[in-house]
Design a protein around this motif. Sequence first.
Motif, mmCIF file in Angstrom:
data_model
loop_
_atom_site.group_PDB
_atom_site.id
_atom_site.type_symbol
_atom_site.label_atom_id
_atom_site.label_comp_id
_atom_site.label_asym_id
_atom_site.label_seq_id
_atom_site.Cartn_x
_atom_site.Cartn_y
_atom_site.Cartn_z
ATOM 1 N N ARG A 1 24.410 -67.049 2.530
ATOM 2 C CA ARG A 1 24.353 -66.411 1.214
ATOM 3 C C ARG A 1 23.020 -66.732 0.547
ATOM 4 N NH1 ARG A 1 29.267 -67.574 -2.723
ATOM 5 N NH2 ARG A 1 30.265 -66.143 -1.255
ATOM 6 N N VAL A 2 22.290 -65.698 0.144
ATOM 7 C CA VAL A 2 21.026 -65.868 -0.571
ATOM 8 C C VAL A 2 21.345 -66.009 -2.059
ATOM 9 C CG1 VAL A 2 18.788 -64.851 -1.134
ATOM 10 C CG2 VAL A 2 19.776 -64.515 1.150
ATOM 11 N N LEU A 3 21.170 -67.216 -2.581
ATOM 12 C CA LEU A 3 21.409 -67.446 -4.007
ATOM 13 C C LEU A 3 20.173 -67.119 -4.840
ATOM 14 C CD1 LEU A 3 23.325 -70.864 -3.870
ATOM 15 C CD2 LEU A 3 24.225 -68.540 -3.630
ATOM 16 N N GLY A 4 18.999 -67.273 -4.250
ATOM 17 C CA GLY A 4 17.742 -66.958 -4.921
ATOM 18 C C GLY A 4 16.714 -66.546 -3.889
ATOM 19 N N SER A 5 15.815 -65.628 -4.245
ATOM 20 C CA SER A 5 14.892 -65.063 -3.249
ATOM 21 C C SER A 5 13.448 -65.008 -3.734
ATOM 22 C CB SER A 5 15.345 -63.654 -2.868
ATOM 23 O OG SER A 5 15.537 -62.842 -4.014
ATOM 24 N N THR B 1 15.976 -65.112 -8.930
ATOM 25 C CA THR B 1 15.815 -66.538 -9.212
ATOM 26 C C THR B 1 15.082 -67.192 -8.040
ATOM 27 O OG1 THR B 1 18.007 -67.004 -8.269
ATOM 28 C CG2 THR B 1 17.880 -66.631 -10.650
ATOM 29 N N GLN B 2 14.776 -68.478 -8.202
ATOM 30 C CA GLN B 2 13.941 -69.162 -7.213
ATOM 31 C C GLN B 2 14.710 -69.418 -5.911
ATOM 32 O OE1 GLN B 2 11.131 -72.054 -9.516
ATOM 33 N NE2 GLN B 2 12.868 -71.683 -10.842
ATOM 34 N N ALA B 3 13.969 -69.396 -4.808
ATOM 35 C CA ALA B 3 14.552 -69.356 -3.463
ATOM 36 C C ALA B 3 15.603 -70.442 -3.239
ATOM 37 C CB ALA B 3 13.445 -69.475 -2.419
ATOM 38 N N ALA C 1 9.768 -66.812 -5.271
ATOM 39 C CA ALA C 1 8.969 -68.038 -5.193
ATOM 40 C C ALA C 1 9.064 -68.781 -6.528
ATOM 41 C CB ALA C 1 7.519 -67.689 -4.855
ATOM 42 N N GLY C 2 8.295 -69.871 -6.659
ATOM 43 C CA GLY C 2 8.362 -70.689 -7.865
ATOM 44 C C GLY C 2 8.115 -69.889 -9.133
ATOM 45 N N GLY C 3 8.970 -70.107 -10.126
ATOM 46 C CA GLY C 3 8.857 -69.378 -11.386
ATOM 47 C C GLY C 3 9.805 -68.212 -11.493
ATOM 48 N N GLY C 4 10.345 -67.750 -10.340
ATOM 49 C CA GLY C 4 11.276 -66.631 -10.355
ATOM 50 C C GLY C 4 10.590 -65.314 -10.680
ATOM 51 N N PHE C 5 11.405 -64.268 -10.832
ATOM 52 C CA PHE C 5 10.885 -62.940 -11.149
ATOM 53 C C PHE C 5 11.810 -62.259 -12.141
ATOM 54 C CE2 PHE C 5 10.712 -58.327 -9.990
ATOM 55 C CZ PHE C 5 9.488 -58.080 -10.580
ATOM 56 N N PRO C 6 11.306 -61.897 -13.360
ATOM 57 C CA PRO C 6 9.933 -62.102 -13.812
ATOM 58 C C PRO C 6 9.669 -63.567 -14.160
ATOM 59 C CG PRO C 6 11.244 -61.199 -15.598
ATOM 60 C CD PRO C 6 12.137 -61.225 -14.392
ATOM 61 N N PRO D 1 11.165 -70.835 4.348
ATOM 62 C CA PRO D 1 10.608 -70.150 3.171
ATOM 63 C C PRO D 1 9.129 -70.405 2.962
ATOM 64 C CG PRO D 1 11.849 -72.073 2.504
ATOM 65 C CD PRO D 1 12.063 -71.937 3.984
ATOM 66 N N SER D 2 8.564 -71.408 3.643
ATOM 67 C CA SER D 2 7.128 -71.679 3.584
ATOM 68 C C SER D 2 6.605 -71.817 5.004
ATOM 69 C CB SER D 2 6.841 -72.966 2.797
ATOM 70 O OG SER D 2 7.249 -72.836 1.455
ATOM 71 N N VAL D 3 5.764 -70.878 5.413
ATOM 72 C CA VAL D 3 5.184 -70.905 6.757
ATOM 73 C C VAL D 3 3.666 -70.946 6.612
ATOM 74 C CG1 VAL D 3 4.934 -69.695 8.947
ATOM 75 C CG2 VAL D 3 7.126 -69.619 7.729
ATOM 76 N N PRO D 4 3.041 -72.086 6.869
ATOM 77 C CA PRO D 4 1.582 -72.192 6.726
ATOM 78 C C PRO D 4 0.815 -71.340 7.724
ATOM 79 C CG PRO D 4 2.633 -74.359 6.674
ATOM 80 C CD PRO D 4 3.664 -73.387 7.125
ATOM 81 N N GLY D 5 1.441 -70.964 8.834
ATOM 82 C CA GLY D 5 0.770 -70.114 9.813
ATOM 83 C C GLY D 5 -0.093 -70.872 10.794
ATOM 84 N N LEU D 6 0.101 -72.188 10.896
ATOM 85 C CA LEU D 6 -0.658 -73.004 11.836
ATOM 86 C C LEU D 6 0.170 -73.198 13.095
ATOM 87 C CD1 LEU D 6 -1.915 -75.680 9.293
ATOM 88 C CD2 LEU D 6 -3.168 -73.703 10.150
#
Length: 310
Positions: free
Chosen positions: A4-8, A38-40, A10-15, A205-210
């Motif tokens: 279940r996705v409770l928030g999707s 809301t935040q992830a 990034a930091g600060g939410g939308f808006p 939720p955070s992938v640096p890509g390295l």
Amino acid sequence: MRVRVLGSAAGGGFPQWNCGCPNCSGLRNGVLRARPRTQAQVAVSSDPSRWFLLNASPDLRQQILAAPGLSVASSSLGSPISTILLTSADVDCVMGLLHLREFHPLHIYSTLSVKRILTEENSLFRILARSNPPVRWDTLHPERLMTLVPPSSLGTRDGFFCKAVPLLGAFPDYVSDPLKESLPLEDAVIGIQLIHKEKRFFYAPSVPGLGEDWHRFVDESDLALLDGTFWKEDELIQAKRSRRTARDMGHLPLSGERGMLKRPFRPGKTRRVITHINNTNPVLNEESPEHRAVREAGWEIAYDGMEFEL
């Protein structure tokens, strides 16, 4: 397994409360076709009576109250939440732990470095040790299969398991240099693979890509929720919100030749979904070409309340 996705967002939410970008302004003014977020935050269950939280967002309290099945009212035994798995020590991943300190038994899984950051250096989080009963910590070791719920009997495959996948990111800026220099980088940012019966779910939720070792965990999973923070590398620079690029902030952008959408994932069973979407990301606009490009590339876009059954 139920996800279940409770928030999707990034930091600060939308808006975001202090942002006047076209996305935030458009949503407030009712002229943008988009969903508030809301935040992830994600909750996972292999049993309706028990839920596991992946991270603990600053919006966690309201997310729990808004989610059927996660509140105390839905359970005669108290809260069905008892376990939290942390992917990093970023503020957006750990601040919600302070909402869970109210005399409730908690079990937190994290890398040893994340535990040290929160318990040794950050005095605010010491309140978790003073709760009654105190929080129990367990260490997530790279790519080691760990049992969250044991099988019901010998030979059955109904247990619930997890693996930590190092993503080679960085520790948060708030960590002091002396402590940071003593910690192994493989502990900084991880993805989490959850396994129940024959099904696998990967959350990053955070992938640096390295590096690309994490690709195989996506490819072997039935569902993957992955970093969708920024559309392009210089998004915040163009929006005059920061001087740092997406990769500087530990996020692989969606677009570009080396972006998330162009990654060589194996075609097949994996349902790929972007989450942790920043308020500046044009993907949030459901009428934008960027939103359409994500869908045409075979990806889905997470929203608050989205659910999956595996």
